[in-house]
Every structure is written in C-alpha cells, then in structure tokens.
Design a protein around this motif. Sequence first.
Motif, PDB file in Angstrom:
ATOM      1  N   LEU A  26      -1.119 -14.045 -10.692  1.00  0.00           N
ATOM      2  CA  LEU A  26      -0.582 -14.535  -9.427  1.00  0.00           C
ATOM      3  C   LEU A  26       0.173 -13.476  -8.631  1.00  0.00           C
ATOM      4  O   LEU A  26       0.254 -13.560  -7.409  1.00  0.00           O
ATOM      5  N   VAL A  27       0.754 -12.476  -9.332  1.00  0.00           N
ATOM      6  CA  VAL A  27       1.609 -11.494  -8.659  1.00  0.00           C
ATOM      7  C   VAL A  27       1.171 -10.055  -8.906  1.00  0.00           C
ATOM      8  O   VAL A  27       1.019  -9.267  -7.963  1.00  0.00           O
ATOM      9  N   TYR A  28       0.964  -9.690 -10.172  1.00  0.00           N
ATOM     10  CA  TYR A  28       0.679  -8.285 -10.483  1.00  0.00           C
ATOM     11  C   TYR A  28      -0.675  -7.836  -9.951  1.00  0.00           C
ATOM     12  O   TYR A  28      -0.827  -6.688  -9.509  1.00  0.00           O
ATOM     13  N   GLU A  29      -1.662  -8.729  -9.991  1.00  0.00           N
ATOM     14  CA  GLU A  29      -2.990  -8.361  -9.473  1.00  0.00           C
ATOM     15  C   GLU A  29      -2.949  -8.050  -7.978  1.00  0.00           C
ATOM     16  O   GLU A  29      -3.453  -6.994  -7.557  1.00  0.00           O
ATOM     17  N   PRO A  30      -2.348  -8.905  -7.134  1.00  0.00           N
ATOM     18  CA  PRO A  30      -2.263  -8.528  -5.711  1.00  0.00           C
ATOM     19  C   PRO A  30      -1.395  -7.300  -5.469  1.00  0.00           C
ATOM     20  O   PRO A  30      -1.634  -6.546  -4.518  1.00  0.00           O
ATOM     21  N   THR A  31      -0.413  -7.065  -6.327  1.00  0.00           N
ATOM     22  CA  THR A  31       0.391  -5.839  -6.206  1.00  0.00           C
ATOM     23  C   THR A  31      -0.473  -4.622  -6.479  1.00  0.00           C
ATOM     24  O   THR A  31      -0.441  -3.633  -5.720  1.00  0.00           O
ATOM     25  N   TYR A  32      -1.256  -4.691  -7.547  1.00  0.00           N
ATOM     26  CA  TYR A  32      -2.138  -3.584  -7.904  1.00  0.00           C
ATOM     27  C   TYR A  32      -3.146  -3.306  -6.785  1.00  0.00           C
ATOM     28  O   TYR A  32      -3.374  -2.155  -6.412  1.00  0.00           O
ATOM     29  N   ARG A  33      -3.748  -4.366  -6.246  1.00  0.00           N
ATOM     30  CA  ARG A  33      -4.726  -4.176  -5.173  1.00  0.00           C
ATOM     31  C   ARG A  33      -4.076  -3.535  -3.945  1.00  0.00           C
ATOM     32  O   ARG A  33      -4.659  -2.644  -3.309  1.00  0.00           O
ATOM     33  N   LEU A  34      -2.868  -3.968  -3.626  1.00  0.00           N
ATOM     34  CA  LEU A  34      -2.162  -3.389  -2.479  1.00  0.00           C
ATOM     35  C   LEU A  34      -1.911  -1.903  -2.693  1.00  0.00           C
ATOM     36  O   LEU A  34      -2.161  -1.081  -1.796  1.00  0.00           O
ATOM     37  N   PHE A  35      -1.421  -1.533  -3.865  1.00  0.00           N
ATOM     38  CA  PHE A  35      -1.148  -0.127  -4.164  1.00  0.00           C
ATOM     39  C   PHE A  35      -2.436   0.691  -4.127  1.00  0.00           C
ATOM     40  O   PHE A  35      -2.456   1.822  -3.617  1.00  0.00           O
ATOM     41  N   LYS A  36      -3.490   0.142  -4.689  1.00  0.00           N
ATOM     42  CA  LYS A  36      -4.782   0.837  -4.716  1.00  0.00           C
ATOM     43  C   LYS A  36      -5.289   1.071  -3.291  1.00  0.00           C
ATOM     44  O   LYS A  36      -5.729   2.179  -2.946  1.00  0.00           O
ATOM     45  N   PHE A  37      -5.239   0.029  -2.463  1.00  0.00           N
ATOM     46  CA  PHE A  37      -5.686   0.178  -1.075  1.00  0.00           C
ATOM     47  C   PHE A  37      -4.813   1.176  -0.329  1.00  0.00           C
ATOM     48  O   PHE A  37      -5.317   1.961   0.487  1.00  0.00           O
ATOM     49  N   PHE A  38      -3.524   1.161  -0.587  1.00  0.00           N
ATOM     50  CA  PHE A  38      -2.623   2.087   0.090  1.00  0.00           C
ATOM     51  C   PHE A  38      -2.973   3.533  -0.260  1.00  0.00           C
ATOM     52  O   PHE A  38      -3.013   4.407   0.615  1.00  0.00           O
ATOM     53  N   ASP A  39      -3.253   3.787  -1.546  1.00  0.00           N
ATOM     54  CA  ASP A  39      -3.645   5.138  -1.965  1.00  0.00           C
ATOM     55  C   ASP A  39      -4.965   5.560  -1.338  1.00  0.00           C
ATOM     56  O   ASP A  39      -5.225   6.751  -1.131  1.00  0.00           O
ATOM     57  N   GLU A  40      -5.814   4.588  -1.026  1.00  0.00           N
ATOM     58  CA  GLU A  40      -7.107   4.888  -0.395  1.00  0.00           C
ATOM     59  C   GLU A  40      -6.997   4.985   1.122  1.00  0.00           C
ATOM     60  O   GLU A  40      -7.996   5.184   1.809  1.00  0.00           O
ATOM     61  N   GLY A  41      -5.785   4.849   1.636  1.00  0.00           N
ATOM     62  CA  GLY A  41      -5.572   4.960   3.070  1.00  0.00           C
ATOM     63  C   GLY A  41      -5.805   3.671   3.830  1.00  0.00           C
ATOM     64  O   GLY A  41      -5.787   3.662   5.069  1.00  0.00           O
ATOM     65  N   LYS A  42      -5.999   2.580   3.105  1.00  0.00           N
ATOM     66  CA  LYS A  42      -6.230   1.279   3.748  1.00  0.00           C
ATOM     67  C   LYS A  42      -4.891   0.553   3.865  1.00  0.00           C
ATOM     68  O   LYS A  42      -4.591  -0.366   3.105  1.00  0.00           O
ATOM     69  N   VAL A  43      -4.093   0.958   4.806  1.00  0.00           N
ATOM     70  CA  VAL A  43      -2.755   0.424   4.961  1.00  0.00           C
ATOM     71  C   VAL A  43      -2.798  -0.848   5.804  1.00  0.00           C
ATOM     72  O   VAL A  43      -3.327  -0.842   6.925  1.00  0.00           O
ATOM     73  N   PRO A  44      -2.278  -1.969   5.282  1.00  0.00           N
ATOM     74  CA  PRO A  44      -2.270  -3.216   6.084  1.00  0.00           C
ATOM     75  C   PRO A  44      -1.430  -3.054   7.349  1.00  0.00           C
ATOM     76  O   PRO A  44      -0.509  -2.238   7.397  1.00  0.00           O
ATOM     77  N   PRO A  45      -1.728  -3.816   8.373  1.00  0.00           N
ATOM     78  CA  PRO A  45      -0.929  -3.738   9.609  1.00  0.00           C
ATOM     79  C   PRO A  45       0.480  -4.247   9.370  1.00  0.00           C
ATOM     80  O   PRO A  45       0.721  -5.049   8.464  1.00  0.00           O
ATOM     81  N   ARG A  46       1.412  -3.773  10.170  1.00  0.00           N
ATOM     82  CA  ARG A  46       2.780  -4.226  10.035  1.00  0.00           C
ATOM     83  C   ARG A  46       2.911  -5.701  10.384  1.00  0.00           C
ATOM     84  O   ARG A  46       2.219  -6.203  11.256  1.00  0.00           O
ATOM     85  N   ARG A  47       3.802  -6.358   9.668  1.00  0.00           N
ATOM     86  CA  ARG A  47       4.034  -7.780   9.906  1.00  0.00           C
ATOM     87  C   ARG A  47       4.684  -7.963  11.276  1.00  0.00           C
ATOM     88  O   ARG A  47       5.591  -7.239  11.656  1.00  0.00           O
ATOM     89  N   LYS A  48       4.213  -8.959  12.002  1.00  0.00           N
ATOM     90  CA  LYS A  48       4.806  -9.252  13.299  1.00  0.00           C
ATOM     91  C   LYS A  48       6.116 -10.017  13.095  1.00  0.00           C
ATOM     92  O   LYS A  48       6.184 -10.960  12.322  1.00  0.00           O
ATOM     93  N   LYS A  49       7.150  -9.594  13.780  1.00  0.00           N
ATOM     94  CA  LYS A  49       8.442 -10.253  13.676  1.00  0.00           C
ATOM     95  C   LYS A  49       8.427 -11.575  14.445  1.00  0.00           C
ATOM     96  O   LYS A  49       7.711 -11.744  15.422  1.00  0.00           O
ATOM     97  N   ARG A  50       9.260 -12.501  13.985  1.00  0.00           N
ATOM     98  CA  ARG A  50       9.414 -13.763  14.715  1.00  0.00           C
ATOM     99  C   ARG A  50      10.209 -13.534  15.987  1.00  0.00           C
ATOM    100  O   ARG A  50      11.046 -12.635  16.054  1.00  0.00           O
ATOM    101  N   ASN A  51       9.968 -14.324  16.965  1.00  0.00           N
ATOM    102  CA  ASN A  51      10.754 -14.248  18.194  1.00  0.00           C
ATOM    103  C   ASN A  51      12.158 -14.777  17.945  1.00  0.00           C
ATOM    104  O   ASN A  51      12.330 -15.739  17.215  1.00  0.00           O
TER     105      ASN A  51
END
Length: 415
Positions: free
Chosen positions: A390-415
């Motif tokens: 539930l947690v470690y797998e999405p963390t691993y995927r995020l880190f892996k994508f980040f190392d590959e240069g696939k950086v997610p877009p920044r979160r939009k702030k609430r008004n």
Amino acid sequence: MTITETSGRYNLLIFGILLPGFITGQIINLEERLKQAGYPVETHTVVTKDDYILSLYRVSDSPNLLPSVEHQIGNKSVVLLVHGMGGTPELFFILGRDSLGYYMADRGFDVWILCTRGISCSSKRLHKHYDWDRDKKYWDFSFHDIATRDLPSHIDYVLNRTSQSSLFLIGHSAGNTVIFAMAAELPEYNRKVKVAAAYAMSVILRGYDYPLMIFTASAVKVLKGLYRILGIVEFIPYVQYLRPFLSIACAHPEYRKICIGAVSIVGSQKSMLMDFQATLPLVISHSGLRLASKQIFHYLELIEAGAFKKYDYGPKKNSKIYGQTDPPHYNLSRVTMAVASFRAVSDSICTKKDIQDAMDRMPNVIFDYVVPYERFTHTDFIFTSNASRLVYEPTYRLFKFFDEGKVPPRRKKRN
C-alpha cells in the motif's frame, strides 16, 4: 496441533527471545538481525557539531535483490530512513522481508538508517563530554536540535561516503518534523535531497484528535515549570528500566490487551492490519523509551499552538534567542526540495486538513498520496506487512521514476 498448543509454543518462543534481554538489558540489535537475515550491514559513527556521537547503519546490498534491478549494482541511489520520536532504526526491519528497510534494499537502493540523539544504538559513547545517565546537559535538546544538527550531519556523511550529490529521504511521523524543520532552517540542504517521502506528515498538528494529549498540551507551560523546579530532564525518568519487564509482560496473553491499548494510543486508534501477537513484543522491546522532556514539550507546544513553531523559552529568553517575545514559525516556503506526502485516512494525529495546510505552504510538492485503505492508521506505515503493497511500492515507483527523469508535476495549491 491445537490452538492452545500453538499459542503456548509461540509464547515460549517469544519468552526465549526476550528472556536474555530481561537478564542482560539487551535485545537482539540491528546488526545481529541483519546478519541473521543474510544482509551485509555496516555501522558508522557520526559526530555532530555539538559533540553528540551517533550511530548510522548501512545496508548496501541484498541477498534477495530483484532480477529487474541486478544491473544497477555500482550505480545505486541512496535512501536515508528517518525514524520518529521514540522510534529506533530496528523498527524499519521489524517485519522481516515486508519491512521498509529490506524492501528498499531488495530493490537496489543503498539504504542508510539514522539513529538520533537520545537513542542507544551501537556507539558506546553517546557524547564527547556528557553521560546520558549522569549529566543532565545531555538531555537539553528538542526536535529542533535533531533537525539542525543530527540530520544534516548524517546527510553530509552519507553523501561524502557514497560520492553522491543528493539522496532520497523517507521519514515517518516525527521524522518528518525533523526533515521539514531542517529544510526550513538550513535551506542549502534542499538541493541535497532528491525527494522527501513523508509518511504521516507530522508538521502542523491543529487537528490532532487525541483528548489526553490535547489536555496535556493545554497544560504544557505548567508542566515545563514543574519539570524545571524539580530538575527533571527526561520526560519519564528511569523509564528505560521498564523495557525488559514490558517486553515479557506484552508477550503474556493476560497483559497483551493492555499493551495493545498502549500502542493503539500512540497510533491514535487501534490498527486493523497489525499482527499484534507477532509484532507487539518486538515493537515494545525496540521502542526508544528514553525521551528528553524538552523534546516532548516542543511537540506539545505544536499541538497547543496549532502551528509549526520553534521552542518556547518564555518571553524574556525568546527575545534573547529569537529577537522577539514569541517563538517564530518555521518558514515552510523555504522547503524547496521535492516533497511526496503519504497520508492515512484513519490517522487522527496527522489529519487531512493539517497535511494539506502544510503542503500548501511548500512550493514543490510533487506527490499527494492517500493510502487506499480506509482503516489505515498512523502506526500502520511501519508496523503492518500490508504497508509494503500500500505504501512502499508507490514510494519505490516514485523514486525510480524520479531517477529516470520522470518528475511528476507540482501539486496545485488550494485557493
């Protein structure tokens, strides 16, 4: 074999594991645990600018390395694990292969585990000048000192040792308080962090839903005055001597319910995923029972103020230290490193509204993840095997994508 026989054998096994600890005061340490599991472990020593001598563990390889990452040998990304208040490095390995430490090592990461001041790890000496049993000055610290001295010292050591320019951070609970206080106070360290994965972002605690702690927080000034008059520097003096007794008591069926209740209090509510029978005695035996009173008071002040602020020394001393009568806020707009938030729906310590408030103040939140299980709690991030999926797998995927240069877009702030 009957249920009674199975339970009896289990209790005998736990008793056999913990009885030596009752006699010697020691439970199997992290190095022994890792070696028994076949994982190579290194123990390093880091000395902070204020002379605390801290242990730092490294798991640079895995006997169970996944085939998909075997080619990464020699080019591993570094991840530093930051435990919460009262936690220890052992807790990142307590569930065996489902634990966070093993999970990341098996997926090709160079895993380092921080051990903060106030926690007894491998170092025989814990300070150049003070003994934590005899010298009260040893305990004169809050999470601010861990954030501005312990964590940056460890980051510098790890990067120098690995010849890397930046690393990943994973913090749980109060480990995130330390991470974000460091980034706000020492903004130069933002560029040394690839992504800070915050499991239960314990920063703003305005919605903290635990009546006993809220009541205690409302009386924090009275408690601070009482502790000062009595000269008490540890929140619960001599509590370390209770560890062996608690370990054995919590392994006994008659007392286990009390221990489960105590752990549930820490986690805001009882976990529906944690295997209490198998895990509880180990959690108790490896908890960091010794806590500086100043460290606890600082957290109580966060709850009382509903804001992420520095330690309150009182108007006169605040003016001398901070240049103002009230303690200043940590400036979260200075947290420019990439931040990934992992939130539990049933976490009444770190609530949705407070986490969103903290993220809105940070300029570079790239991941806002809600654990897809409605009964997931504050402690489940570390103490339940389901966390690996539930947690470690999405963390691993995020880190892996980040190392590959696939950086997610920044979160939009609430008004």
